[in-house]
Write an enzyme that holds these catalytic residues in place. Structure first.
Site, short mmCIF file in Angstrom:
data_model
loop_
_atom_site.label_atom_id
_atom_site.label_comp_id
_atom_site.label_asym_id
_atom_site.label_seq_id
_atom_site.Cartn_x
_atom_site.Cartn_y
_atom_site.Cartn_z
N GLU A 226 8.65 1.63 14.53
CA GLU A 226 8.78 2.37 13.55
C GLU A 226 8.58 3.71 14.26
O GLU A 226 7.83 4.56 14.76
CB GLU A 226 7.84 2.20 12.53
N CYS B 75 -3.44 -0.27 7.26
CA CYS B 75 -3.38 -0.99 8.06
C CYS B 75 -4.22 -0.11 9.43
O CYS B 75 -4.89 -0.50 9.62
CB CYS B 75 -2.31 -1.24 7.98
N ASN C 144 0.85 -1.59 -0.08
CA ASN C 144 -0.43 0.31 -0.10
C ASN C 144 0.63 1.61 0.10
O ASN C 144 0.19 1.93 -0.20
CB ASN C 144 -1.05 0.14 1.17
P1 NDP Z 1 1.47 -9.89 3.16
O1 NDP Z 1 1.43 -9.82 4.33
O2 NDP Z 1 0.82 -10.70 2.74
O3 NDP Z 1 2.75 -9.84 2.86
C1 NDP Z 1 3.98 -9.11 3.81
C2 NDP Z 1 5.00 -9.12 2.92
O4 NDP Z 1 5.78 -10.32 3.21
C3 NDP Z 1 5.22 -8.78 1.28
O5 NDP Z 1 5.89 -8.50 0.54
C4 NDP Z 1 5.38 -10.78 0.45
O6 NDP Z 1 5.78 -10.82 0.08
C5 NDP Z 1 5.79 -10.81 1.66
N1 NDP Z 1 5.73 -11.95 2.59
C6 NDP Z 1 5.00 -13.36 2.49
N2 NDP Z 1 5.27 -14.10 2.61
C7 NDP Z 1 6.03 -13.93 3.53
C8 NDP Z 1 7.23 -15.08 4.07
N3 NDP Z 1 6.54 -16.90 4.21
N4 NDP Z 1 8.31 -14.68 4.54
C9 NDP Z 1 8.87 -13.60 4.23
N5 NDP Z 1 7.75 -12.67 3.53
C10 NDP Z 1 6.77 -13.04 2.50
O7 NDP Z 1 0.40 -8.44 2.55
P2 NDP Z 1 -0.05 -7.50 1.74
O8 NDP Z 1 1.51 -7.40 1.24
O9 NDP Z 1 -1.54 -8.14 1.14
O10 NDP Z 1 -0.28 -6.07 2.12
C11 NDP Z 1 -1.13 -5.88 3.46
C12 NDP Z 1 -1.27 -6.27 5.32
O11 NDP Z 1 -0.18 -5.19 5.33
C13 NDP Z 1 -2.87 -5.99 5.23
O12 NDP Z 1 -2.70 -7.42 6.77
C14 NDP Z 1 -2.15 -4.94 6.26
O13 NDP Z 1 -2.84 -4.19 7.58
C15 NDP Z 1 -1.01 -4.68 6.36
N6 NDP Z 1 -0.18 -3.57 7.32
C16 NDP Z 1 0.28 -3.49 8.02
C17 NDP Z 1 0.78 -1.89 8.25
C18 NDP Z 1 1.28 -0.84 9.46
O14 NDP Z 1 1.97 -0.75 9.82
N7 NDP Z 1 0.96 -2.01 10.64
C19 NDP Z 1 1.52 -1.18 7.00
C20 NDP Z 1 0.90 -1.46 6.26
C21 NDP Z 1 0.17 -2.85 5.76
P3 NDP Z 1 4.99 -11.05 -1.37
O15 NDP Z 1 3.22 -9.78 -1.34
O16 NDP Z 1 5.35 -10.62 -2.73
O17 NDP Z 1 4.40 -12.44 -1.65
#
Ligand code: NDP
Length: 485
Positions: free
Chosen positions: A459, A285, A154
């Site tokens: 953060e 998020c 995002n």
């Molecule tokens: P995901 O949890 O699907 O992915 C996050 C990242 O982790 C991606 O780069 C993903 O790679 C990677 N990833 C996935 N599986 C693994 C693994 N087993 N080991 C290491 N890395 C892995 O989240 P989204 O990208 O769908 O983002 C949305 C989510 O993020 C929402 O739940 C939101 O709430 C949260 N979020 C939290 C924030 C905060 O600051 N608290 C801010 C913004 C979002 P890939 O996608 O390339 O497979």
């Protein structure tokens, strides 16, 4: 002709763009049209190795520089980001689909703030002197070493900077993996840091899916993992990091409460609810997606909310008049539409929106459900789209208990003109980032992060320094050493 969003190569390692087309191709789709605008390739094991080994090596000399020298580079990078804000904002819009109206003020600018803030702090990271009679202890704040950053889709520029800036300020190096959905912006951050004088290898960016993230997290050379993502991914990454006893920061999802008391200024409360649900088409998020409204003002609140939500301008994200963009992907759009159907099935009342927008691209109408109850799926699960659930309440005590009845604990907000009540209520809410008569502000000066399942660590602010450094304590004896024999 090559699209302007196509990067020179997929990865940025050791101060240069690097390609390895043997990796799985990752198409980059522009969410406003569905057209493919670029292709990058997931990191192969050789690329992962190159990224980790150069970052590990580069960190040693980087940590030996003075904080002021490191800070100067970060602040120079901040200046470059601000000078190129327009170009970087256009790229952010291509990467995510978010309207330029937002990206011009919220992405490269926020990244630059982090680089400037942590650049400013870098020279003042000191330890303590602890007198012990004639002896003393001194402490040294040391870098952790090699850090891995993994981003969600995002805020690709902001996340790359929010993790990179404090890590580098403390003398660490970083390998950053953006989400496969938005791979473009972090490359620019790496390029700009290099241009600003960051030594080669200090900030590497490699592409890939969860598999590549997994390879980074489990590598024994890595000392810390900072993830922004969903709770299920957070649990996996946290567990994998624990195996290697690595430091972690987990910025995860939420289902945050926004509580509006009947003495609140209605227009401000509506503004807070709009900012907390529809900015970035709801893909934030910390959003306050459970809007608890005290019964006395419910219908007045809903009427004003519907009226103002009707003013959202859906359209070409590159047109600065557009105030509401598409979902990041077709898949995310379908997930959110599924939740909207679930809301209708479970008996919530659609006040506005409630469907896909009739236009190309992955647009969903900003949607408000009223008469939502605590047990409904839309009130329990993180939707990550423009879907606001309005719930009613009678008393302060009741709403606090209901607001806390969730596994998440990222954010919480209260609108009221009674300041004693505001502080009393906020004091009892289980959330890391809270707001009084506002919602979703995230200045770099303030700590950001969640409690409960929403995360570990913080953060931004001086708190982030604690999570990217460790303390060495040194006892200094001035007299003789006494021993039993
Ligand atoms: P995901 O949890 O699907 O992915 C996050 C990242 O982790 C991606 O780069 C993903 O790679 C990677 N990833 C996935 N599986 C693994 C693994 N087993 N080991 C290491 N890395 C892995 O989240 P989204 O990208 O769908 O983002 C949305 C989510 O993020 C929402 O739940 C939101 O709430 C949260 N979020 C939290 C924030 C905060 O600051 N608290 C801010 C913004 C979002 P890939 O996608 O390339 O497979």
């Amino acid at each position: 002709m090559t699209h302007p969003a196509q990067p020179k190569a997929s990865h940025f390692i050791n101060g240069e763009y690097v390609e390895d087309t043997a990796g799985t191709p990752i198409p980059v789709i522009y969410a406003a049209t569905g057209e493919q605008i670029a292709t990058v390739y997931a990191a192969t094991p050789a690329i992962v190795e190159q990224a980790l080994s150069t970052a590990k090596e580069a960190q040693k000399a980087w940590a030996k520089m003075t904080g002021t020298e490191r800070g100067r580079i970060l602040r120079r990078a901040a200046d470059i980001m601000r000078e190129r804000n327009h170009e970087l904002s256009v790229l952010e819009t291509y990467d995510t689909g978010k309207p330029l109206q937002e990206t011009l003020v919220a992405d490269a600018t926020s990244g630059a703030d982090a680089l400037e803030y942590f650049g400013g702090l870098a020279g003042s990271l000191t330890g303590e002197h602890i007198p012990m009679g004639e002896d003393w202890v001194y402490t040294v704040r040391e870098a952790l070493g090699l850090c891995v950053g993994i981003g969600a889709w995002n805020y690709p520029t902001q996340i790359a900077c929010w993790k990179g800036a404090p890590a580098l300020a403390c003398g660490n190096s970083m390998v950053f993996k953006p989400s496969e959905t938005t791979p473009l912006c972090a490359l620019k951050v790496a390029e700009i840091l290099h241009e600003a004088g960051a030594p080669a290898g200090i900030y590497n960016v490699i592409q890939g899916m969860g598999e590549v993230g997994g390879a980074l997290v489990t590598d024994p050379r890595v000392d810390k993992v900072s993830l922004t993502g969903s709770v299920p991914t957070g649990k996996k990454v946290y567990a994998a990091a624990a195996e290697g006893m690595k430091h972690v920061t987990m910025e995860l999802g939420g289902k945050s409460p926004l509580i509006i008391f009947d003495d609140a200024d209605i227009d401000n409360a509506v503004g807070g609810a709009i900012n907390g649900n529809f900015y970035s088409s709801g893909q934030v998020c910390s959003n306050g997606t459970r809007v608890f409204v005290q019964k006395g003002i419910k219908e007045k609140f809903l009427a004003r909310l519907a009226e103002r939500t009707g003013n959202a301008i859906l359209g070409d994200p590159m047109d600065e008049a557009t105030s509401f963009g598409p979902m990041v992907t077709e898949n995310q759009m379908n997930i959110v539409l599924g939740y909207i159907e679930k809301g209708k099935e479970e008996g919530a009342r659609v006040v506005c929106g409630g469907a896909r927008a009739d236009m190309p691209g992955y647009y969903i109408q900003p949607t408000v459900f009223a008469d939502v109850t605590d047990d409904m799926t839309i009130a329990r699960e993180e939707i990550f789209g423009p879907v606001m659930s309005v719930l009613d309440f009678d008393t302060e005590e009741e709403v606090i208990a209901r607001a806390n009845d969730t596994e998440f604990g990222l954010s919480a907000g209260v609108f009221t003109n009674d300041f004693s009540r505001a502080h009393r209520v906020i004091g009892q809410l289980e959330a890391g980032s809270c707001f009084i008569n506002s919602y979703n502000d995230a200045p770099v000066e303030a700590p950001f992060g969640g409690v409960k399942a929403s995360g570990v660590g913080r953060e931004n602010s001086k708190e982030a320094i604690k999570h990217f450094s460790q303390v060495k304590s040194v006892y200094v004896r001035m007299g003789d050493v006494e021993a039993a024999f």
